[in-house]
Design a protein around this motif. Structure first.
Motif, PDB file in Angstrom:
ATOM      1  N   LEU A  26       1.128  -1.113   0.045  1.00 21.42           N
ATOM      2  CA  LEU A  26      -0.071  -0.116   0.032  1.00 21.42           C
ATOM      3  C   LEU A  26       1.006   1.285  -0.326  1.00 21.42           C
ATOM      4  O   LEU A  26       0.333   2.164  -0.655  1.00 21.42           O
ATOM      5  CB  LEU A  26      -0.562   0.053   1.286  1.00 21.42           C
ATOM      6  CG  LEU A  26      -2.180  -0.830   0.994  1.00 21.42           C
ATOM      7  CD1 LEU A  26      -2.614  -0.793   2.933  1.00 21.42           C
ATOM      8  CD2 LEU A  26      -3.057  -1.446   0.464  1.00 21.42           C
ATOM      9  N   ALA A  27       1.638   1.407   1.104  1.00 20.42           N
ATOM     10  CA  ALA A  27       2.845   2.469   0.754  1.00 20.42           C
ATOM     11  C   ALA A  27       3.625   2.804  -0.554  1.00 20.42           C
ATOM     12  O   ALA A  27       3.612   3.721  -0.955  1.00 20.42           O
ATOM     13  CB  ALA A  27       3.987   1.509   1.554  1.00 20.42           C
ATOM     14  N   ALA A  42      10.450  -4.257  17.577  1.00 20.55           N
ATOM     15  CA  ALA A  42      11.237  -3.802  16.541  1.00 20.55           C
ATOM     16  C   ALA A  42      10.436  -4.409  15.446  1.00 20.55           C
ATOM     17  O   ALA A  42      10.936  -3.781  14.246  1.00 20.55           O
ATOM     18  CB  ALA A  42      11.800  -5.546  17.500  1.00 20.55           C
ATOM     19  N   ALA A  43       9.653  -5.207  15.195  1.00 18.84           N
ATOM     20  CA  ALA A  43       9.083  -5.801  13.722  1.00 18.84           C
ATOM     21  C   ALA A  43       8.449  -4.519  13.473  1.00 18.84           C
ATOM     22  O   ALA A  43       8.849  -4.519  11.758  1.00 18.84           O
ATOM     23  CB  ALA A  43       8.126  -6.574  13.936  1.00 18.84           C
ATOM     24  N   ALA A  44       7.070  -3.891  14.029  1.00 15.79           N
ATOM     25  CA  ALA A  44       7.028  -2.829  13.182  1.00 15.79           C
ATOM     26  C   ALA A  44       8.206  -1.313  12.887  1.00 15.79           C
ATOM     27  O   ALA A  44       7.602  -1.056  12.335  1.00 15.79           O
ATOM     28  CB  ALA A  44       6.096  -2.148  14.634  1.00 15.79           C
ATOM     29  N   LYS A  45       8.904  -1.429  13.597  1.00 14.94           N
ATOM     30  CA  LYS A  45      10.085  -0.660  13.188  1.00 14.94           C
ATOM     31  C   LYS A  45      10.259  -0.702  12.220  1.00 14.94           C
ATOM     32  O   LYS A  45      11.024  -0.010  11.098  1.00 14.94           O
ATOM     33  CB  LYS A  45      11.218   0.010  14.738  1.00 14.94           C
ATOM     34  CG  LYS A  45      10.479   0.927  15.753  1.00 14.94           C
ATOM     35  CD  LYS A  45      11.705   0.994  16.797  1.00 14.94           C
ATOM     36  CE  LYS A  45      11.272   1.780  17.500  1.00 14.94           C
ATOM     37  NZ  LYS A  45      11.298   2.271  18.839  1.00 14.94           N
ATOM     38  N   GLU A  46      10.903  -1.897  11.867  1.00 17.07           N
ATOM     39  CA  GLU A  46      11.886  -2.960  10.822  1.00 17.07           C
ATOM     40  C   GLU A  46      10.756  -2.253   9.751  1.00 17.07           C
ATOM     41  O   GLU A  46      11.379  -2.215   8.504  1.00 17.07           O
ATOM     42  CB  GLU A  46      11.750  -3.940  11.355  1.00 17.07           C
ATOM     43  CG  GLU A  46      13.195  -4.623   9.843  1.00 17.07           C
ATOM     44  CD  GLU A  46      13.444  -5.721  10.720  1.00 17.07           C
ATOM     45  OE1 GLU A  46      12.413  -7.106   8.992  1.00 17.07           O
ATOM     46  OE2 GLU A  46      13.517  -6.013  11.372  1.00 17.07           O
ATOM     47  N   THR A  47       9.452  -3.066   9.631  1.00 16.31           N
ATOM     48  CA  THR A  47       8.488  -3.159   9.065  1.00 16.31           C
ATOM     49  C   THR A  47       8.409  -1.007   7.515  1.00 16.31           C
ATOM     50  O   THR A  47       8.394  -0.651   7.034  1.00 16.31           O
ATOM     51  CB  THR A  47       7.284  -2.979   8.758  1.00 16.31           C
ATOM     52  OG1 THR A  47       6.801  -4.955   9.284  1.00 16.31           O
ATOM     53  CG2 THR A  47       6.208  -3.171   7.652  1.00 16.31           C
ATOM     54  N   ALA A  49      10.889   1.032   8.683  1.00 10.40           N
ATOM     55  CA  ALA A  49      12.024   1.434   8.013  1.00 10.40           C
ATOM     56  C   ALA A  49      12.367   0.994   6.371  1.00 10.40           C
ATOM     57  O   ALA A  49      12.689   2.543   6.039  1.00 10.40           O
ATOM     58  CB  ALA A  49      13.170   1.246   8.494  1.00 10.40           C
ATOM     59  N   ALA A  50      11.298   0.148   6.529  1.00 14.66           N
ATOM     60  CA  ALA A  50      11.683  -0.131   4.872  1.00 14.66           C
ATOM     61  C   ALA A  50      10.936   0.546   4.397  1.00 14.66           C
ATOM     62  O   ALA A  50      11.412   0.076   2.806  1.00 14.66           O
ATOM     63  CB  ALA A  50      11.367  -1.713   5.137  1.00 14.66           C
ATOM     64  N   ILE A  51       9.702   1.239   4.233  1.00 10.25           N
ATOM     65  CA  ILE A  51       9.306   1.778   3.914  1.00 10.25           C
ATOM     66  C   ILE A  51       9.451   2.806   3.235  1.00 10.25           C
ATOM     67  O   ILE A  51       9.385   3.533   2.311  1.00 10.25           O
ATOM     68  CB  ILE A  51       7.305   1.596   4.669  1.00 10.25           C
ATOM     69  CG1 ILE A  51       6.750  -0.014   4.070  1.00 10.25           C
ATOM     70  CG2 ILE A  51       6.351   3.279   4.203  1.00 10.25           C
ATOM     71  CD1 ILE A  51       5.365   0.443   5.416  1.00 10.25           C
ATOM     72  N   GLU A  52       9.733   3.806   4.349  1.00  9.35           N
ATOM     73  CA  GLU A  52      10.468   4.880   4.596  1.00  9.35           C
ATOM     74  C   GLU A  52      11.905   4.562   3.235  1.00  9.35           C
ATOM     75  O   GLU A  52      12.275   5.887   2.454  1.00  9.35           O
ATOM     76  CB  GLU A  52      10.569   5.304   5.319  1.00  9.35           C
ATOM     77  CG  GLU A  52       9.916   5.907   6.167  1.00  9.35           C
ATOM     78  CD  GLU A  52       9.807   6.507   7.894  1.00  9.35           C
ATOM     79  OE1 GLU A  52       9.069   6.637   8.023  1.00  9.35           O
ATOM     80  OE2 GLU A  52      11.592   5.667   8.323  1.00  9.35           O
ATOM     81  N   ALA A  53      12.615   3.468   3.367  1.00  8.87           N
ATOM     82  CA  ALA A  53      13.702   3.167   2.465  1.00  8.87           C
ATOM     83  C   ALA A  53      13.254   3.424   1.650  1.00  8.87           C
ATOM     84  O   ALA A  53      13.948   3.630   0.148  1.00  8.87           O
ATOM     85  CB  ALA A  53      14.527   1.935   2.916  1.00  8.87           C
ATOM     86  N   GLY A  56       8.050   5.576   0.590  1.00  9.95           N
ATOM     87  CA  GLY A  56       7.028   5.408   1.232  1.00  9.95           C
ATOM     88  C   GLY A  56       6.859   6.127   2.721  1.00  9.95           C
ATOM     89  O   GLY A  56       8.226   6.583   3.017  1.00  9.95           O
ATOM     90  N   GLU A  57       5.934   6.482   2.851  1.00 10.09           N
ATOM     91  CA  GLU A  57       5.043   7.080   3.857  1.00 10.09           C
ATOM     92  C   GLU A  57       4.980   6.231   5.237  1.00 10.09           C
ATOM     93  O   GLU A  57       3.523   5.459   4.968  1.00 10.09           O
ATOM     94  CB  GLU A  57       5.047   8.179   4.305  1.00 10.09           C
ATOM     95  CG  GLU A  57       4.601   9.189   4.880  1.00 10.09           C
ATOM     96  CD  GLU A  57       4.215  10.481   4.825  1.00 10.09           C
ATOM     97  OE1 GLU A  57       3.894  11.173   5.619  1.00 10.09           O
ATOM     98  OE2 GLU A  57       3.367  11.314   4.095  1.00 10.09           O
ATOM     99  N   ALA A  58       5.251   6.141   6.411  1.00  4.92           N
ATOM    100  CA  ALA A  58       4.614   5.067   7.184  1.00  4.92           C
ATOM    101  C   ALA A  58       4.872   5.378   8.516  1.00  4.92           C
ATOM    102  O   ALA A  58       5.964   6.631   9.195  1.00  4.92           O
ATOM    103  CB  ALA A  58       5.129   3.610   6.906  1.00  4.92           C
ATOM    104  N   PHE A  59       4.083   5.162  10.010  1.00  2.00           N
ATOM    105  CA  PHE A  59       4.302   5.611  10.678  1.00  2.00           C
ATOM    106  C   PHE A  59       3.602   3.520  12.040  1.00  2.00           C
ATOM    107  O   PHE A  59       2.712   3.549  11.417  1.00  2.00           O
ATOM    108  CB  PHE A  59       3.790   6.260  11.867  1.00  2.00           C
ATOM    109  CG  PHE A  59       1.903   6.812  11.715  1.00  2.00           C
ATOM    110  CD1 PHE A  59       1.531   6.465  12.815  1.00  2.00           C
ATOM    111  CD2 PHE A  59       1.573   7.223  10.206  1.00  2.00           C
ATOM    112  CE1 PHE A  59       0.091   6.440  12.873  1.00  2.00           C
ATOM    113  CE2 PHE A  59       0.823   7.029  10.115  1.00  2.00           C
ATOM    114  CZ  PHE A  59      -0.372   6.753  11.646  1.00  2.00           C
TER     115      PHE A  59
END
Length: 251
Positions: A26-27, A42-47, A49-53, A56-59
């Motif tokens: 979706l991102a 940790a998994a949420a932050k990793e996800t 970070a992957a979207i932003e890399a 994309g935009e996510a929080f």
């Protein structure tokens, strides 16, 4: 792709497995994605970070589901970071204990229903004032509601049967607002939830692959791409549907 540019999406259980694949897809399509998680920060932050890399935009937002006040806590966290919603994906879930009916306690039963059925009901109920007209709701069901649940997954299958009814009924209720509601029903997918038997047992993996038309085990992206279609404007004339995402397992 930019089919969802300007849209805001919330994916429950969005940090792992199918949920992570949905969040990333979706991102990639342009949505700003709220990646919900229950305990695995940790998994949420990793996800995220992957979207932003990937541009994309996510929080991330945290709320444990299946406990009193879960939906209100989730939306309070969301409201602190976003103003309004366009896409809700009710993905978070658990198989619960894998026991036949003779061995399932009331506590086991209540636990799986609290997470898989009660939580998405009230998460959606509180989403409606925030969900803009023309929005999308996608519920993750299971192929077991049509193919017959295995005895050790009887309670799990029942929770998703309720989601199927919820989907069809809500679609009719929200139609005048241009909001579509659909259910996507995966078969056995290679995720952490199935790791104890699907990844660890070569014979079980081979058997699952042989049940599918494609002769392979499903991957999270196989389901995420279907959900991305249902989240887009291209799906505007599809609502109240149960979509088989088992790869032909039920043929």
């Amino acid at each position: 792709m930019s089919t969802l540019t300007g849209k805001t999406a919330l994916v429950t259980g969005g940090s792992r497995g199918i949920g992570r694949a949905v969040s990333e897809r979706l991102a990639r399509d342009g949505a700003r994605v709220a990646v919900h998680y229950g305990r695995d920060e940790a998994a949420a932050k990793e996800t995220v970070a992957a979207i932003e890399a990937a541009g994309g935009e996510a929080f991330a937002l945290q709320a444990e589901l299946g406990v009193p006040g879960d939906a209100a806590a989730l939306w309070a966290a969301f409201d602190a970071r976003a103003d309004g919603l366009d896409i809700l994906v009710n993905n978070a879930g658990t198989t619960g204990v894998r026991h036949p009916i003779a061995d399932i306690t009331e506590r086991d039963f209540d636990h799986v229903f609290a997470i898989n059925t009660k939580a998405p009901f009230f998460v959606t109920r509180l989403a409606l004032p925030r969900l803009r007209d023309g929005g999308r709701i996608v519920n993750v069901s299971t192929g077991l509601t049509r193919g017959g649940a295995m005895p050790e997954l009887i309670a799990y299958g029942m929770t998703k049967g309720a989601i199927d009814v919820f989907t069809a009924t809500l679609a009719k209720d929200l139609g005048p607002r241009g909001i579509t509601v659909n259910a996507v029903a995966p078969g056995a997918i290679d995720t952490d939830m199935n790791a104890d038997w699907l990844r660890a047992d070569a014979e079980a993996r081979k058997a699952v692959a042989e049940q599918n038309a494609a002769g392979r085990v499903g991957e999270p992206r196989d389901v995420a791409d279907i959900i991305a279609f249902l989240a887009s404007d291209d799906s505007r004339w599809v609502t109240g549907q149960w979509i088989d995402a088992t790869g032909g397992q039920l043929l």
